[in-house]
Design an enzyme around this catalytic site. Sequence first.
Site, PDB file in Angstrom:
ATOM      1  CE  LYS A  13     -11.163  -5.285  -6.929  1.00 28.00           C
ATOM      2  NZ  LYS A  13     -10.181  -6.167  -6.255  1.00 28.00           N
ATOM      3  NE  ARG A  88      -9.663  -0.526  -1.906  1.00 25.62           N
ATOM      4  CZ  ARG A  88      -8.333  -0.576  -1.937  1.00 25.62           C
ATOM      5  NH1 ARG A  88      -7.649  -0.415  -0.823  1.00 25.62           N
ATOM      6  NH2 ARG A  88      -7.695  -0.805  -3.054  1.00 25.62           N
ATOM      7  NE  ARG A 127      -1.123  -8.382  -8.819  1.00 26.86           N
ATOM      8  CZ  ARG A 127      -2.090  -7.737  -8.171  1.00 26.86           C
ATOM      9  NH1 ARG A 127      -1.781  -6.828  -7.274  1.00 26.86           N
ATOM     10  NH2 ARG A 127      -3.350  -8.009  -8.429  1.00 26.86           N
ATOM     11  NE  ARG A 160       2.393  -2.222  -5.894  1.00 28.12           N
ATOM     12  CZ  ARG A 160       1.205  -2.566  -6.415  1.00 28.12           C
ATOM     13  NH1 ARG A 160       1.065  -2.703  -7.712  1.00 28.12           N
ATOM     14  NH2 ARG A 160       0.172  -2.793  -5.634  1.00 28.12           N
ATOM     15  NE  ARG A 171      -3.182  -5.510  -0.790  1.00 28.52           N
ATOM     16  CZ  ARG A 171      -2.926  -5.675  -2.090  1.00 28.52           C
ATOM     17  NH1 ARG A 171      -1.837  -6.314  -2.469  1.00 28.52           N
ATOM     18  NH2 ARG A 171      -3.773  -5.214  -2.977  1.00 28.52           N
TER      19      ARG A 171
END
Length: 216
Positions: A13, A88, A127, A160, A171
Amino acid sequence: MRVIFLGPPGVGKGTQADFIANKFGIQKLSTGDLLRESVDKRTTLGNEAKAFMERGELVPDNVVIGLVEEKLGSPECRKGFLLDGFPRTVAQADKLSSILEVNGEAIDRVVYFSLPETDIIERISGRRSCPKCKAVYHLKSIPPKKDGVCNECEVPLIQRNDDKPETIQSRLVVYQKQTEPLIQYYKDRGMLSELDGAGVVSAVQERLVALLTKSR
């Protein structure tokens, strides 16, 4: 154009939001960026949000809604906006509708990005970020020129906490429980369009531009 990008973390996104905001000349509003900025600046809201983010949990509505409402009232959003990462929950969606209604506005289209869970985990866990300039890389798709080092700042890249495999699983569980209901919420209102998030970035961009152009 007032658009919402909806989908699980790691579906792409954010990448597509930057592209679409530039192409259509609208303001991108990413709650993730807003929250991380407040955490970096150690604001009151940032300190409150930090613990939730590190555990892969949703940040409380009052924090997120306050940041978003402030941005929606800013001059840069008058020509339209793209919400990435908000709402959300159904409660946030109801609040967003109320905020926009006061200004005589409404969401034009909600794009739901779909992608298999295995692909999501691979995308996120690969990432790496620059702690200085915040540039984001990926071990496979966007590797730095020098292994483990930022192209611009030449400092070691980091992973991260919310990009680590164990946090990703957390998540996704939170997403499935609290955010997936928004799919039906916007479908019932005739606002939802589903987009296949698989494939290279350029292919997803082509499908997305065609969808949004048709929706205008």
